[in-house]
Write an enzyme that holds these catalytic residues in place. Sequence first.
Site, mmCIF file in Angstrom:
data_model
loop_
_atom_site.group_PDB
_atom_site.id
_atom_site.type_symbol
_atom_site.label_atom_id
_atom_site.label_comp_id
_atom_site.label_asym_id
_atom_site.label_seq_id
_atom_site.Cartn_x
_atom_site.Cartn_y
_atom_site.Cartn_z
ATOM 1 N N GLY A 1 -0.563 -3.539 5.217
ATOM 2 C CA GLY A 1 -1.602 -4.472 4.805
ATOM 3 C C GLY A 1 -1.076 -5.866 4.545
ATOM 4 C CG ASP A 2 0.372 -6.885 0.774
ATOM 5 O OD1 ASP A 2 0.813 -5.751 1.064
ATOM 6 O OD2 ASP A 2 0.259 -7.286 -0.396
ATOM 7 C CD GLU A 3 4.169 -2.601 2.987
ATOM 8 O OE1 GLU A 3 5.329 -2.215 3.208
ATOM 9 O OE2 GLU A 3 3.200 -1.836 2.816
#
Length: 327
Positions: free
Chosen positions: A237-239
Amino acid sequence: MRFPDGILDALCPMHARLDPGGRVAHAGPTLAKLFPDAPLAGRRFLDLFEVTRPRAMQDMDELMAMASTKLHLRRCAAPHTKLKGVLVALPAGDGAVVNLSFGISILDGVRDFSLTSADFAGTDLAVEMLYLIEAKSAAMEASRRLNLRLQAARISAEEQAFTDTLTGLKNRRALEHVLERLAAGGVRFALTQIDLDHFKDVNDTLGHPAGDQVLQVVARVLVEETRARDTVARIGGDEFVLVLEAPKDRAAVAGVARRIIDRLARPIVVDGRAAHIAASAGSVMSGDYPRPEPARMLADADAALYAAKNAGRGRHRFGAPREADSG
């Protein structure tokens, strides 16, 4: 009795009637097209064509000796188109008639002299050959276009399989291929894991569409701060993961991470509203491993990332091979 030239023009448009001295007395219309610069009448046949087989010939007597024998010829002047021919002696020593054809050089002849089917006798198999070649060319062109479309579709499918659809970055599958290639090739590289801080707050306060826009801005920053030969991937997701190929040294890797962290600390405006995030990063160097293994390096970079988060977020830390991995 000799056939009128008009009859031979229709039946054998590539014939030449030679006088007893070996000069062209009359040429069929297609043969005349092979020499558009000057009329053929009065010119020595052997000045126009060289007989290559069964042997070279110098005069009409030698030509007449080869009557009814298949001749292999070529134009003396460029283009040196190859032809086949048969010579038949006329009665009462009135000369001879030579009928010529292109044989397998038909394509060269049609191309070089702008011939059409109208330039051949209706019963000439060359006409059918031209149709077959034209049909084959059309089929090959259709096949080529189909192959290009299939290739484009395959490339598009492969790109989609290796691309994160939201950001346009590489995905986890593509990252694995890159790491395997570098490790197998013995290329030095740095691996940096980046995780966004406070990104959940953006989704909760501004909504998921705004969160998607923030991720796209982050992707653009990562690409701008890396080189064309480096790899930028979104693996969650936000990696995100950076693969920096052949970095100068650890300071260069730290510099890239620091610039990214500083840029992502600035507010990102989405639909007139400011989204505030931060980033933490953890890096490992392939040179620190006796034998770089992508899975272990990813795990060590992840551990370094969380060490950075625990140190206060918005930070970068280097990791090293863990004890269990270095033995």
